[in-house]
Write an enzyme that holds these catalytic residues in place. Sequence first.
Site, short mmCIF file in Angstrom:
data_model
loop_
_atom_site.label_atom_id
_atom_site.label_comp_id
_atom_site.label_asym_id
_atom_site.label_seq_id
_atom_site.Cartn_x
_atom_site.Cartn_y
_atom_site.Cartn_z
N ARG A 88 0.84 -1.21 0.00
CA ARG A 88 0.00 0.00 0.00
C ARG A 88 0.87 1.25 0.00
NH1 ARG A 88 -3.10 -3.62 -0.65
NH2 ARG A 88 -2.88 -2.96 -2.78
N GLU A 91 2.05 1.68 -3.41
CA GLU A 91 0.92 2.20 -4.19
C GLU A 91 0.71 3.69 -3.91
OE1 GLU A 91 -3.49 0.51 -5.03
OE2 GLU A 91 -2.96 0.74 -2.91
N SER A 114 14.50 15.08 3.66
CA SER A 114 15.48 14.15 4.20
C SER A 114 14.82 12.95 4.85
CB SER A 114 16.36 14.86 5.23
OG SER A 114 17.26 13.96 5.83
#
Length: 147
Positions: A88, A91, A114
């Site tokens: 996920r 995704e 960062s």
Amino acid sequence: MDRSVVTQKIIEAKVRNGMKWSDIAKAIGESKEWVTAGCLGQMTFTKVQAEAAGKLFDLTDEEMAWLQIVPYKGSLPTAVPTDPLIYRWYEIVSVYGTTIKELIHEEFGDGIMSAIDFSMDIQREPDPKGDRVQVVLSGKYLSYKTY
């Protein structure tokens, strides 16, 4: 022996002893997010932190030494994660990565967020339609320089 062997021993001890990452983090003295990443082989422990982990997980001196060596970060076993929860995140970056990039550049200019000067907080957010996962990522902005 290598870092992955120590990670496996830590996970086995955690399961065997019914430990929670938040309790482990309190014993080591850092956030649950950082300690979890460290126990999973992604962060470098100080000697004091490694010794605290050693007591919790019954680690040998050699295993505690491995916790103090800079790990190979981002070492997932596959290029595209297969674990549903980790996927996920892949995704999310695939769908929203360009949006995140555009909005950071619009707000800050040409640079990056960062992952070194970085913190993360994960909390449960109660919701009548089903609890939600709240993740806050905070990274220092680093501007690209011209030369």
